[in-house]
Enzyme design. Structure first.
Site, PDB file in Angstrom:
ATOM      1  N   SER A  56       8.352  32.443 -32.999  1.00 60.26           N
ATOM      2  CA  SER A  56       8.071  33.368 -31.994  1.00 60.26           C
ATOM      3  C   SER A  56       8.010  32.885 -30.438  1.00 60.26           C
ATOM      4  O   SER A  56       7.823  33.391 -29.632  1.00 60.26           O
ATOM      5  CB  SER A  56       6.453  34.120 -32.157  1.00 60.26           C
ATOM      6  OG  SER A  56       6.883  35.030 -33.376  1.00 60.26           O
ATOM      7  N   GLU A  77      -9.750 -29.077 -18.581  1.00 61.22           N
ATOM      8  CA  GLU A  77      -8.383 -29.723 -18.994  1.00 61.22           C
ATOM      9  C   GLU A  77      -8.040 -31.061 -18.321  1.00 61.22           C
ATOM     10  O   GLU A  77      -7.575 -31.780 -19.012  1.00 61.22           O
ATOM     11  CB  GLU A  77      -7.317 -28.709 -18.975  1.00 61.22           C
ATOM     12  CG  GLU A  77      -7.290 -27.757 -20.071  1.00 61.22           C
ATOM     13  CD  GLU A  77      -7.197 -28.149 -21.346  1.00 61.22           C
ATOM     14  OE1 GLU A  77      -6.526 -29.003 -21.368  1.00 61.22           O
ATOM     15  OE2 GLU A  77      -7.972 -27.514 -22.132  1.00 61.22           O
TER      16      GLU A  77
END
Length: 759
Positions: free
Chosen positions: A455, A82
């Site tokens: 249950s 860059e």
């Protein structure tokens, strides 16, 4: 006109820039305070207890990392590609500008001339509008920034602020997004690919186009070698390395419902500023446990869904015939844009269909073929006279799933499921899956769904019975029962006559449970259940309590079972361990789980011991025997639960180190299927989770019995009944018992009134 003047203006500014302070007034240059006093927008992050990120909330995905902790290789890679003279210039690079101007003047390719300082200044202060004025401002401001900040600080801001595609800002976030790892774990090849992103993060990121990203990566590697950051040999090896790019669909941990719970807590406490101030939420979840729970829920839901018919394509799109390959690919991709993809159930559009083969394109662009077993489920839609709702033809939007190396037709399930696991000793939640898919159904079935436990509630009734002289060897008649027109039935449709309490729970006999509730009284049974943390306002004050006809949430049920696993001490569930700000300052911390005193025990130790032994029998020989058999361990305790018409399917249970509950059902409370049960639908989720949660943990030995118990024959009983004055039989007739203990509180007659035809 402006474009043609730009190169000359750029060169002029490079020479006379320092003499342009007057431009500030004319152009209204922004102050550089925002850079000098840089405060990054940091999203709200949610983590597991072991540090794995689960979610980020905020418009920008970013993790701020100081320059000292950014790998030197990554820093030098970015500089090499860059701004090679970054350490030398004062904000602008006249040589770079001259090179760019020369290239433009001679018809060469367009070259960038912006330094890292310029790029950072543009990103933070100016935006990306392409005008001569903006470029001039950028140059002036870049030089001012260089006067105010060190090179390391400028690079630090740049590497944390720059946009790198896929909602990722900064290189730390990008490393996680594309490779699922922190920056210090990146290879040279991965480093180079990330360093190449700033030039065009939308077009050339590896998710959007791996080919374009790779071309850019090769440029970065060449620049790194040319500037001496790496050797030529290292560059060659990096070019040859095959990278594993993380799909946007993938996540280290899937915990969307938990992330939403955390988000709500934080926003309620700190307001909407939490989305940008870098608050971190550390939950009690364990990454491996959570992922195992998520996968288990998905497997079970999809397995149940495949028992039913295929319901046809999700939608139909117009896909013109006789397109060139490239045009067809683009048209298919365009048609799929509005449909959300999924990690398991991939969205696809049909390109061609016949009874023997279906060709389709995924949202990723991949072409796939479905044949044989992969099409069997959808054969009804491949027949010449298939109904319109089922027809599989070109343009159909379908779901597909990878199975054993091949693709198979699938569909989005309608059934829901939930799962939660707790550490009994501390109450910390280890795993929580609130539903099959948060984006389609954000409702949290673990914390918000009040469902009948069936249950799975019976152990708490049995625990109450123990306090009323009913011991594991007590015989209770499993025989028909009718009260005011109410005649409950056993799930197996049989009556087995006198059964011991232990066998009755193992076989989940409803008529035994009803007689127990009648014998000890619904009031005392209901009050005892309240000790386990159940909301008594949601439990019926009649005999249907015995069959789990009240309402509980999976989290509430898990907490109740955790009380048994914890020896009778109750711990409130805890999800959020601590909250910190962006600098690590502690904002909240959950209290540590300190030892509890004996007087804080909510269930007596001997009661817990016997109730747990009954639950161990369920997993050894009863309705959940699959648990011990499949996991090959004897230290498992639990109970199945199936409500009327199989509307809800449950398994709740524990190992001494973890209690967990699995649930499955439809949101509109319809039947899961005529022969479905908790043992068939919910238990597999629990087993799949426990296989991971208990991996490497030795089988826990049976604990010695606590004080107050004696052995009598083949079972245990409370020592006060050791003289033989304890119940030996609760008969089929209401209130008939034999050999009652003189101190027993068991009523001789039913204590629960019968109203409206149902007790």
């Amino acid at each position: 006109m402006k474009t043609s003047l730009l190169p000359a203006l750029v060169l002029a500014l490079a020479t006379i820039g320092p003499a342009l302070p007057a431009a500030h007034a004319e152009w209204e240059l922004p102050a550089i305070d925002k850079i000098v006093n840089y405060q990054p927008k940091l999203s709200l992050q949610v983590f597991t207890a072991d540090g794995v990120e689960m979610a980020q909330f905020g418009t920008e995905r970013r993790q701020f990392v100081p320059i000292a902790k950014i790998p030197k290789l990554l820093q030098e890679a970015v500089i090499a590609v860059e701004d090679a003279r970054f350490r030398e210039h004062r904000g602008i690079d006249p040589k770079g500008m001259a090179r760019a101007l020369l290239s433009m003047a001679t018809g060469g390719r367009k070259q960038g001339a912006s330094t890292i300082t310029q790029q950072m200044t543009r990103t933070v202060l100016l935006g990306h509008q392409r005008t001569v004025e903006r470029k001039a401002k950028e140059i002036i401001l870049a030089m001012r920034v260089e006067e105010a900040l060190s090179k390391d600080r400028i690079l630090e801001i740049y590497m944390n602020e720059i946009f790198l595609g896929q909602r990722s800002y900064g290189f730390a976030a990008a490393a996680q997004t594309y490779f699922g790892k922190p920056m210090d774990k990146l290879s040279i090849a991965e480093t180079a690919m990330l360093a190449g992103l700033p030039q065009n993060p939308y077009y050339a990121n590896p998710v959007a186009s791996l080919q374009r990203a790779t071309l850019r990566q090769h440029v970065v590697l060449q620049r790194m070698a040319a500037t001496g950051v790496i050797t030529a040999a290292q560059a060659a090896a990096a070019r040859a390395e095959k990278l594993a790019i993380r799909s946007p669909l993938q996540a280290a941990v899937r915990a969307d419902h938990v992330a939403e719970m955390a988000r709500r807590v934080v926003v309620e406490r700190f307001g909407t500023e939490a989305y940008s101030s870098g608050i971190r939420v550390h939950t009690s979840l364990r990454a491996a446990d959570q992922q195992a729970a998520w996968a288990a829920v998905r497997r079970a839901v999809l397995a149940h869904d495949r028992k039913g018919p295929w319901r046809g394509p999700e939608d139909q799109q117009e896909l013109p015939a006789k397109l060139e390959a490239a045009e067809e690919e683009r048209a298919a991709a365009q048609a799929l844009r509005e449909y959300r993809d999924d990690e398991t159930l991939r969205v696809a559009i049909v390109l061609a269909a016949s009874p023997k083969e279906v060709r389709a394109q995924l949202a990723s662009g991949e072409r796939i073929s479905l044949k044989g077993e992969g099409l069997r489920w959808a054969q009804a839609g491949l027949q010449p006279k298939a109904p319109a709702a089922l027809a599989l033809r070109r343009g159909a939007i379908v779901r597909v799933q990878a199975q054993s190396g091949a693709w198979a037709i699938a569909q989005w399930p309608q059934v829901e499921a939930g799962f939660v696991a707790l550490d009994p000793a501390s109450g910390r939640i280890r795993a929580l899956v609130g539903g099959f898919d948060f984006t389609r159904q954000p409702f949290n079935h673990v914390t918000q769904a009040w469902r009948q436990p069936g249950s799975a509630f019976k152990p708490f009734l049995y625990s109450a019975a123990l306090e009323h002289g009913v011991m594991p060897a007590t015989l209770i008649d499993d025989a028909p029962f009718t009260a005011n027109g109410w005649s409950p039935q056993n799930s197996d449709g049989r009556f087995d006559g006198p059964l011991s309490l232990r066998d009755a729970l193992a076989k989940s006999k409803n008529l035994v449970s009803v007689r127990l509730a009648q014998q000890i009284g619904v009031g005392p049974a209901r009050d005892w259940a309240g000790r386990f943390g159940f909301d008594l306002a949601k439990q019926p004050a009649n005999l249907t309590l015995a069959l789990g006809a009240g309402s509980v949430t999976p989290l509430q049920l898990a907490s109740a079972y955790a009380t048994l696993a914890n020896g009778g001490w109750s711990r409130p569930p805890i999800l959020i361990e601590r909250i910190t700000d962006a600098n690590g300052k502690l904002l909240f911390e959950a209290p540590a789980a300190r030892p509890l005193a004996e007087e804080q025990r909510v269930i007596p130790a001997r009661n817990v011991y016997l109730t747990s032994s009954l639950l161990n029998e369920v997993t050894r020989s009863g309705t959940a025997a699959r648990a011990q058999r499949q996991l090959q361990r004897s230290d498992l305790y639990g109970k199945t639960g199936t409500t009327n018409d199989a509307v809800d399917a449950w398994f709740a249970g524990f190992h001494p180190s973890v209690a967990a509950v699995a649930w499955m059902g439809f949101d509109d409370a319809r039947s899961l299927g005529e022969r479905e049960s908790g043992g068939g639908l919910a238990l597999p989720i629990w087993i799949d989770y426990m296989a991971v949660a208990l991996k490497g943990i030795p089988v826990a030995p049976i604990a010695p019995p606590p004080d107050g118990l004696v052995r009598s024959g083949d079972d245990w009983l409370y020592d006060e009944w050791a003289d033989g004055g304890w119940i030996v039989h609760i008969g089929a007739e209401a209130g008939v018992t034999r050999a009652l203990p003189r101190s027993s509180a068991i009523p001789a007659e039913p204590s629960t009134p019968v109203t409206n035809g149902a007790p």
